[in-house]
Write an enzyme that holds these catalytic residues in place. Structure first.
Site, PDB file in Angstrom:
ATOM      1  N   ASN A   1     -10.585  -3.127  -6.336  1.00 52.63           N
ATOM      2  CA  ASN A   1      -9.814  -2.127  -7.084  1.00 52.63           C
ATOM      3  C   ASN A   1     -10.437  -1.757  -8.421  1.00 52.63           C
ATOM      4  OD1 ASN A   1      -6.511  -3.279  -5.988  1.00 52.63           O
ATOM      5  ND2 ASN A   1      -7.879  -1.741  -5.105  1.00 52.63           N
ATOM      6  N   TRP A   2     -11.423  -2.542  -8.878  1.00 54.98           N
ATOM      7  CA  TRP A   2     -12.095  -2.193 -10.130  1.00 54.98           C
ATOM      8  C   TRP A   2     -12.831  -0.861 -10.026  1.00 54.98           C
ATOM      9  CZ3 TRP A   2     -10.503  -4.743 -14.145  1.00 54.98           C
ATOM     10  CH2 TRP A   2     -10.134  -6.091 -14.033  1.00 54.98           C
TER      11      TRP A   2
ATOM     12  N   ASP B   1       0.835  -1.198   0.000  1.00 56.57           N
ATOM     13  CA  ASP B   1       0.000   0.000   0.000  1.00 56.57           C
ATOM     14  C   ASP B   1       0.870   1.248   0.000  1.00 56.57           C
ATOM     15  OD1 ASP B   1      -2.312   1.472   0.051  1.00 56.57           O
ATOM     16  OD2 ASP B   1      -2.665   1.233   2.196  1.00 56.57           O
TER      17      ASP B   1
ATOM     18  N   LEU C   1      -6.792  -5.198   7.396  1.00 54.82           N
ATOM     19  CA  LEU C   1      -6.414  -6.280   6.492  1.00 54.82           C
ATOM     20  C   LEU C   1      -7.018  -6.130   5.103  1.00 54.82           C
ATOM     21  CD1 LEU C   1      -6.534  -9.392   8.827  1.00 54.82           C
ATOM     22  CD2 LEU C   1      -4.614  -7.893   8.285  1.00 54.82           C
TER      23      LEU C   1
ATOM     24  N   ARG D   1       0.215   9.411 -10.373  1.00 55.22           N
ATOM     25  CA  ARG D   1       0.012   8.148  -9.670  1.00 55.22           C
ATOM     26  C   ARG D   1       0.617   6.982 -10.448  1.00 55.22           C
ATOM     27  NH1 ARG D   1      -3.670   7.595  -5.521  1.00 55.22           N
ATOM     28  NH2 ARG D   1      -4.136   5.442  -6.147  1.00 55.22           N
TER      29      ARG D   1
END
Length: 255
Positions: A83-84, A35, A210, A48
């Protein structure tokens, strides 16, 4: 970028974070929630996409270091089923990096004895990526130096749901009795079947959750959280995490 061949035992035993002969401190299987790519880029006033690219470089370094240390299995959270929901251009950038990663590093992984494994529903990705993954899995299936598991389109709740649905089908067919279902059977049906039990789960970037990753497997794993953003996570950071793991008394609920 080509990977240097693994040189097991080349980790500096005099490094500040290492005090044991075994640099793994007995950890056979570690997993990492990678992350902080976006925040790393933002802190440097970069797009990004460059943060994600730098994150891939960190993956290469950590895979190499883990192999040198003698880690048996390394699981990396690369792309979650959630994440889509990210912007389409960012998802596209991530898929492009995945293509490049497989194509550029597969030779080195094979040469270094790494067995690739994918957890999650990767079949839902673009067909060319699926083909690349299938080829890589087949090519490295016989390697046994280290297992590198990449979580793609993965969510732990989805994983457990799939396992329960498959067992329910067996019960419906009469091939399994409900009271015969065991912990070992469930573990053996998870995406990580055949891998050592998870010893250490690391999350970078300072987040303390998590995020739907390896919920079943993490039942008795040790957790380690660091403020370091993933692109800056290096050999020394991994050594610190393993040192922390080695200093803990793992009781597994027994006392």
């Amino acid at each position: 970028m080509r990977l240097a061949p693994f040189k097991k035992g080349s980790i500096d035993p005099d490094a500040d974070a290492v005090e044991a002969v075994d640099p793994t401190y007995g950890a056979r299987h570690i997993a990492i929630i990678m992350d902080g790519n976006g925040r790393w880029a933002k802190s440097k006033h970069l797009p990004r996409a460059l943060g994600h690219k730098k994150g891939v470089e960190a993956v290469r370094d950590i895979v190499r270091v883990a192999g040198e240390m003698g880690i048996e299995a390394l699981t990396l959270y690369a792309f979650s089923s959630e994440n889509w929901s990210r912007p389409a251009d960012e998802v596209s950038d991530l898929m492009g990096l995945l293509r490049q990663y497989i194509q550029s590093d597969i030779d080195e992984f094979d040469e270094n004895g790494i067995r690739l494994k994918v957890i999650g529903n990767y079949k839902a990705l673009d067909s060319d990526i699926v083909q690349l993954i299938d080829n890589a899995l087949e090519r490295t299936a016989g390697n046994d130096r280290m297992t590198l598991a990449i979580a793609l389109n993965y969510g732990a709740q989805d994983e457990m749901l799939r396992v329960v649905q498959n067992i329910a089908k067996s019960v419906k067919l009469g091939t399994v009795e409900p009271d015969q279902i065991s912990i070992d059977q469930l573990s053996g049906a998870m995406d990580t079947a055949g891998m050592p039990p998870l010893d250490l789960l690391i999350r970078t970037s300072g987040e303390l959750r998590l995020s739907n990753f390896l919920l079943w497997q993490a039942a008795y794993s040790e957790l380690y959280f660091t403020d370091t953003l993933w692109p800056d996570f290096d050999k020394e950071e991994l050594q610190r995490a393993l040192k922390s793991f080695g200093d803990r008394d793992r009781r597994f609920g027994g006392r």
